[in-house]
Scaffold this active site. Sequence first.
Site, PDB file in Angstrom:
ATOM      1  N   GLY A 133       0.865  -1.180   0.000  1.00  0.00           N
ATOM      2  CA  GLY A 133       0.000   0.000   0.000  1.00  0.00           C
ATOM      3  C   GLY A 133       0.901   1.229   0.000  1.00  0.00           C
ATOM      4  CB  ALA A 134       1.044   4.161  -2.262  1.00  0.00           C
ATOM      5  CE  LYS A 185      -2.247  -4.436  -6.212  1.00  0.00           C
ATOM      6  NZ  LYS A 185      -0.863  -4.883  -6.539  1.00  0.00           N
ATOM      7  NE  ARG A 222       5.590  -3.553  -4.495  1.00  0.00           N
ATOM      8  CZ  ARG A 222       4.291  -3.686  -4.195  1.00  0.00           C
ATOM      9  NH1 ARG A 222       3.868  -3.449  -2.971  1.00  0.00           N
ATOM     10  NH2 ARG A 222       3.419  -4.040  -5.126  1.00  0.00           N
ATOM     11  CG  ASP A 231      -0.116   1.768  -5.843  1.00  0.00           C
ATOM     12  OD1 ASP A 231      -1.276   1.398  -6.102  1.00  0.00           O
ATOM     13  OD2 ASP A 231       0.553   1.332  -4.892  1.00  0.00           O
TER      14      ASP A 231
END
Length: 350
Positions: free
Chosen positions: A48-49, A248, A89, A237
Amino acid sequence: MEHHIRYDAAQRALILLDQRLLPTRQEDFVCRTTEDIVTALQVMVVRGAPAIGVTAAWGCVLAAYEAAEAGDHWHPVLDGLLERIAAARPTAVNLRWAVDRMRKVWKTAGHAPFATLISLWESEARRIHRDDIEINRAMGRHGAALIDEGDTVMTHCNAGALATAGYGTALGVIRGAVDAGKKIAVIANETRPFLQGARLTAYELHEDHIPVTVACDNACGHLMRKGMVQKVVVGADRIAANGDAANKIGTYSVALLAREHGVPFYVAAPLSTIDRNTPDGDHIPIEDRTPREVTHVGDTQITPDGVPVYNFAFDVTPAALIAGIVTEVGVLRAPYTESIAEAFRKAGLE
Ligand code: MRU
């Protein structure tokens, strides 16, 4: 739910609730080194950002302790460790945003001794951590006005307390509506392949006694056609300067279906998720994750040996499909290039 990311100064450790095991097991994953942080981010112990950003900020503190072991050469060592965290990421911009904030403090501190840097960084990480909860609550207050009494709100993935330091972005809007006294229900899309919706969104809403029903991702069109969805609220994100929003995988399909059925589609995200250096969605890097997440459910193989799979973790919803972007400074409307620029001005971020 605010204890899933805890910094323990005495132990020099970041303690994370291991989100891979929810909802059936609640176990901690303890990070003591940069490598522990990078692993936690990559295998999605924490995801989760905004939660990734908070974890990265504390990760910088652990990296500093690690770099100190290099003696006089700790500066270049620390620089390398910070880059390793920032690159863990690629899609959620909050990760690099948090590391950049820590770097700025380091730069301002100049040649301050190591102990001073640690103290400044612990304060900055704590600020990023605490601010995130406040920002989410502000989003909740702004977003609550978009939700009507009796609505069923669909959400995709988990943009809740677990994806942030607490309260959530998309689920913050839902919590904001509930806190404002509105009786609403939620449909959590299960979110193949990591099942953030089925496992995490359902878990935290159920814990909070907010009515939630899990649906397969491919039920979305049917549910909308039946009139069972009044609003969609998702997180993001990375949002590009023109309002295109990466979230997502599957979110884009939900947005297209929402347009077809006249269901307003909202994105809720803090300004730290808006990347004005990314002009549009085509420039957002999309994470390509291990095939195993698709070929297996738990330990059970579900695809034939040798058949390739796609496992893009995110997709981009064009700004034209977004009815509003809920931020801590208010709900932004199209044209987003202008409203985003105005929001940054209002927040003193220019
Ligand atoms: O791969 P994940 O679980 O990190 O992806 C998370 C999402 O896509 C969320 O919707 C997004 O980060 C918003 S979290 C408030």
